[in-house]
Design a protein around this motif. Structure first.
Motif: not given
Length: 200
Positions: A9-11, A76-84, A112-115
C-alpha cells in the motif's frame, strides 16, 4: 500479457516495484483490486510514480489525471485497502470538500494514482518541490491520525463513564494503535524531509 498480485500500500514500495517490473521488461496495462496486468516491453522503457489522491474529491482527482495526461502520461486509479462490500460509506475528516464522505460513488478504491511515462535519464517525480511532497505526506498522515485520536478518545470516554472495564477498553486502544503506527511513520518522514530543506 501476464498478471501479478501485489499488496504494497505504500507509495514508495509500489513505485519501486513497478519500476523494477519495467526493468525486467514488463509494462503496466491495467489494475484491479488485487491484480496488476502487464505486457512485454523493452527493459526499462517506462518509468512509474505513485501519488496519494485519497483526500481529493473525485472531480479533483479526475482533473489531476487529465492534467497528467496533458504531459503524455498514462494514469490508473488504485485502491489502498481491500473493500469487498457494496454500499460502504466512510467519513474522511482529512478530505477536502467533496471527499469527506467516501463511498464507491466517490473516492473509495481510488486513493492512489499510478502514473507512467517513457523513461528519461532523470528520476520520475510528481512533485516540483519538497513543500509539495510535504503537503501530500501530511495529507496521508491526517488520514491515519484522525482515527487514532478518535479511538483513543473513545477508550478514555468509555472508561470515564464506566461503560466498560479497563480490559474491555483495550479494544479501543488496539484500534487506535493500528492507526497510530502509519501516522508515526509519516511523522518521521516529515521530520526527515524538513531536516533536508534549506534554512529559511
Amino acid at each position: 500479457m501476464v498478471q501479478y498480485k501485489f499488496f504494497g500500500p505504500m507509495l514508495m514500495a509500489q513505485a519501486k516495484w513497478l519500476n523494477r517490473m519495467s526493468l525486467r521488461g514488463w509494462r503496466l496495462v491495467d489494475t484491479g483490486k488485487l491484480s496488476y496486468t502487464f505486457e512485454p516491453c523493452e527493459p526499462g522503457e517506462y518509468q512509474y510514480a505513485v501519488d496519494f489522491v485519497g483526500n481529493m474529491s473525485r472531480a479533483h482527482g479526475e482533473d489531476y489525471a487529465d492534467f497528467l495526461a496533458g504531459f503524455g502520461y498514462r494514469t490508473w486509479f488504485k485502491n489502498v485497502n481491500l473493500q469487498w462490500s457494496r454500499g460502504k460509506v466512510r467519513w474522511n475528516p482529512a478530505g477536502e470538500p467533496g471527499a469527506r464522505i467516501i463511498s464507491d460513488r466517490t473516492t473509495l478504491d481510488r486513493e492512489l494514482i499510478i502514473v507512467e511515462r517513457r523513461a528519461e535519464a532523470k528520476t520520475f517525480t510528481l512533485y516540483n518541490s519538497v513543500e509539495d511532497e510535504l503537503e501530500v505526506v501530511r495529507s496521508m498522515r491526517s488520514r491515519s491520525l484522525y482515527p487514532a485520536v478518535i479511538f483513543a478518545a473513545l477508550g478514555i470516554l468509555a472508561l470515564a463513564l464506566k461503560l466498560c472495564t479497563p480490559v474491555q477498553s483495550l479494544a479501543f486502544w488496539v484500534v487506535a494503535a493500528i492507526f497510530a503506527v502509519p501516522s508515526a511513520i509519516y511523522t518521521w518522514r516529515i521530520a526527515r524531509m524538513r531536516s533536508k530543506m534549506p534554512p529559511g
